[in-house]
Design a protein around this motif. Structure first.
Motif, short mmCIF file in Angstrom:
data_model
loop_
_atom_site.label_atom_id
_atom_site.label_comp_id
_atom_site.label_asym_id
_atom_site.label_seq_id
_atom_site.Cartn_x
_atom_site.Cartn_y
_atom_site.Cartn_z
N ALA A 79 -33.56 10.44 45.35
CA ALA A 79 -34.87 9.89 45.03
C ALA A 79 -35.55 9.33 46.27
CB ALA A 79 -34.74 8.81 43.96
N ASN A 80 -34.78 8.66 47.12
CA ASN A 80 -35.34 8.09 48.35
C ASN A 80 -35.75 9.19 49.33
OD1 ASN A 80 -35.04 5.46 47.46
ND2 ASN A 80 -33.04 5.20 48.44
N ALA A 81 -35.03 10.30 49.33
CA ALA A 81 -35.35 11.40 50.23
C ALA A 81 -36.66 12.07 49.84
CB ALA A 81 -34.21 12.42 50.24
N GLU A 82 -36.99 12.03 48.54
CA GLU A 82 -38.22 12.66 48.08
C GLU A 82 -39.44 11.82 48.44
OE1 GLU A 82 -37.66 13.26 43.91
OE2 GLU A 82 -36.13 14.80 44.20
N ASP A 83 -39.24 10.53 48.63
CA ASP A 83 -40.37 9.63 48.96
C ASP A 83 -40.92 9.84 50.35
OD1 ASP A 83 -40.15 8.58 46.47
OD2 ASP A 83 -38.95 6.86 47.09
#
Length: 61
Positions: free
Chosen positions: A57-61
């Motif tokens: 999820a953090n990588a998609e941000d």
């Protein structure tokens, strides 16, 4: 490194033998991984899943 023969049939036979060996190795490793996964407590696996989900999820941000 193995010498590859020039004759196409010999090449096919050699590659077939190598594929057979790789398939056996994959089967062994898959079996070993399945056995190892059974030894890991479920709460640890759940925690790892949650951690990986957060990283994704953090990588998609």
């Amino acid at each position: 490194m193995t010498q590859i023969p020039a004759d196409a049939n010999d090449v096919i036979d050699s590659l077939s033998a190598q594929i057979g060996t790789l398939n056996k190795q994959i089967a062994i490793l898959t079996s070993q991984l399945a056995a190892a996964m059974k030894l890991i407590p479920q709460d640890v696996l759940d925690s790892l899943d949650n951690s990986l989900d957060k990283e994704a999820a953090n990588a998609e941000d």
